[in-house]
Design an enzyme around this catalytic site. Structure first.
Site, PDB file in Angstrom:
ATOM      1  N   LYS A  24     100.388-101.721  76.074  1.00 41.67           N
ATOM      2  CA  LYS A  24      99.557-100.677  76.682  1.00 41.67           C
ATOM      3  C   LYS A  24      98.673-101.279  77.769  1.00 41.67           C
ATOM      4  O   LYS A  24      98.128-102.371  77.612  1.00 41.67           O
ATOM      5  CB  LYS A  24      98.704-100.015  75.601  1.00 41.67           C
ATOM      6  CG  LYS A  24      97.856 -98.836  76.084  1.00 41.67           C
ATOM      7  CD  LYS A  24      97.097 -98.225  74.923  1.00 41.67           C
ATOM      8  CE  LYS A  24      96.230 -97.062  75.357  1.00 41.67           C
ATOM      9  NZ  LYS A  24      95.507 -96.440  74.208  1.00 41.67           N
ATOM     10  N   SER A  56      95.663 -91.838  73.610  1.00 41.66           N
ATOM     11  CA  SER A  56      95.795 -92.421  74.930  1.00 41.66           C
ATOM     12  C   SER A  56      96.979 -93.392  75.046  1.00 41.66           C
ATOM     13  O   SER A  56      97.264 -93.881  76.143  1.00 41.66           O
ATOM     14  CB  SER A  56      94.513 -93.171  75.298  1.00 41.66           C
ATOM     15  OG  SER A  56      94.248 -94.224  74.380  1.00 41.66           O
ATOM     16  N   SER A 101      94.496 -92.504  69.001  1.00 47.79           N
ATOM     17  CA  SER A 101      95.317 -92.778  70.179  1.00 47.79           C
ATOM     18  C   SER A 101      96.627 -93.486  69.905  1.00 47.79           C
ATOM     19  O   SER A 101      97.470 -93.569  70.794  1.00 47.79           O
ATOM     20  CB  SER A 101      94.510 -93.592  71.197  1.00 47.79           C
ATOM     21  OG  SER A 101      93.502 -92.795  71.762  1.00 47.79           O
TER      22      SER A 101
END
Length: 481
Positions: free
Chosen positions: A90, A166, A190
């Site tokens: 990420k 996210s 997330s």
């Protein structure tokens, strides 16, 4: 474990399958990495899961891994725990040799990128092939994945829908076969939100079990955890991720256990609390409610002792978003006026809400959080696990930043089952348990007692192994050839 038959396309293999194929000499890391990179080249222009794809370095790492596997087969030399397995990171997580841009125009890509975060370092040490960086909203600020820098990421199950956030890029990559493993973060859901929306397995470990560096500006609600297509793959990944790193002063003491041991022990005899609404969630989608209830009935068939009970706390949305808005205000104040003008309107709105909090109000939020954590520690003395829906709704429309006014309800009101367990720091997972009539995945959440990560994995695996009549979650219909 008996090796399962390999997929016709190596890009659709799990990490466990790939390692078995490498060991047997039936496939190589170079072949697997090339297959995954080809899948990325084909699908990423549509899905927008990756903001950076490191073709050359990934292939070089794969070649190095292939040589190690050759020595393993010839001389019995050991290979790393994830040697040759493709993984994505990420774009909030430092990765040596690759910019970490955090979905933001405020980050200068032209600077030295010579530090690995703990998780990235551990994955490298285990021989994993780092494919590149996956998309995130700016600074991970919301449960959707859109940003000024990288645009909108889309759900492989329905390209008009969001993958959540996210860690939406990570989850979309897993669902589309753009790598079997992905590294995400979870500050209010997330990892679990996008894993549920994309039909993957996702785990938020106990806080501190996976070391972090640098620590999140959003504080001790922020966890790091794996995305995968199978529970076994996540357990394999956790054995690597949980290794200690002295840069994180909040990390837990070393855990010498092997999360693969006992993974197949099932749920027979476990005491499970079943809470369909946590006592306050008023708008659970009926298809979500039905699928999760059916999954819980299956846990009973597997021998678990299930009790319908709410844990007995009020909706902590105000605590979560108050602390989150304060974190956004902190980030905002690291930016110059010129940089602030470049930001996502949602980050700006969160920061301005954080500005309104007084020191007394913030301290009261921390005290309320402490009371919630204490309450759940005591509640979990009566139960081995708590199960709930993962998210109250299926994936909704993929929307641009600033699509609606920002407040607590807009930010997280639709995911009432995820954020409480960031506040309490308990381990929690999401396992796919069905699809809606519109073909969108639904997730079942397992919440464990603090430090009960292995138990959460074990229960998740028991359900995963037992579910029947399910679609193949490896290949979403929207991307099927």
């Amino acid at each position: 474990m008996t090796p399962s038959a390999p997929s016709s396309d190596l890009a659709d293999c799990t990490a466990t399958e790939l390692l078995q194929l490498y060991k047997a000499g039936e496939a190589s890391p170079v072949q697997a990495t090339a297959a995954v990179l080809a899948r990325i080249d084909t699908l990423n222009p549509t899905v927008n899961a990756f903001c950076l794809v490191a073709h050359e370095s990934a292939m070089q790492t794969a070649r190095n891994s292939e040589a190690r596997w050759q020595r393993f087969r010839n001389k019995g030399e050991p290979c790393g725990e994830l040697d040759g397995v493709p993984v994505s990171i990420k774009d909030l997580i430092l990765t040596r040799g690759m910019p970490t841009l955090r979905g933001s125009h405020t980050v200068d890509a032209k600077q030295p990128w010579d530090v690995d975060a703990p998780v990235t370092a551990r994955l490298r040490e285990a021989g994993a092939v780092i494919l590149g960086k996956t998309n995130t909203p700016e600074f991970g600020c919301k449960g959707e994945t859109n940003s000024p820098r990288s645009g909108i990421t889309r759900n492989p199950w329905d390209l008009s829908k969001t993958p959540g956030g996210s860690s939406g890029g990570a989850a979309a990559a897993i669902a589309a076969g753009m790598g079997p493993l992905a590294m995400g973060t979870d500050g209010a859901g997330s990892v679990r939100i996008p894993a549920a929306f994309c039909g993957n397995f996702g785990l938020k470990p106990s806080f501190g079990r996976v070391p972090a560096y640098p620590l999140s500006p959003f504080g001790s609600v922020a966890h790091l955890g794996p995305h995968s297509r199978s529970v076994r793959d996540a357990a394999l990944m956790m054995n690597v991720l949980k290794k200690p790193d002295d840069r994180d002063w909040t990390s837990l003491p070393p855990d010498p256990s092997d999360y693969l041991q006992g993974l197949e022990d099932g749920v027979r005899g476990l005491r499970i609390a079943w809470s369909p609404t946590l006592g306050y969630a008023k708008n659970v989608h009926p298809e979500v409610a039905r699928s999760v209830a059916q999954a819980v009935a299956q846990l009973v068939e597997l021998g678990a002792h299930v009790e319908l009970i709410d844990p007995g706390f009020e909706d902590p949305l105000e605590i979560t978003t108050g602390l989150w808005f304060a974190g956004a205000w902190t980030v905002w104040n690291t930016l110059s006026a010129e940089q602030q003008a470049l930001t996502d309107p949602d980050l700006r709105a969160e920061a301005l809400l954080g500005e309104k909090l007084s020191m007394l109000e913030l301290q009261r939020l921390h005290l309320r959080r402490g009371a919630l954590g204490s309450h759940m520690r005591q509640f979990m003395r009566r139960f081995d696990l708590l199960v709930t829906p993962s998210v109250a709704v299926p994936a909704f429309e993929a929307r641009p930043a600033g699509h609606s006014p920002m407040d607590s309800a807009a930010m997280l009101g639709w995911t009432p089952f995820s954020y409480p367990f960031n506040l309490t720091q308990q381990p929690a997972s999401t396992v796919p348990c069905g699809v809606t009539t519109a073909g969108l995945p639904i997730g079942l959440q397992f919440v464990g007692p603090m430090f009960g990560d292995a138990l959460v994995l074990r229960a998740s695996r028991a359900y995963e192994a037992a579910r029947t009549g399910m679609v193949d979650f490896k290949r979403p219909v929207a991307l099927a050839s």
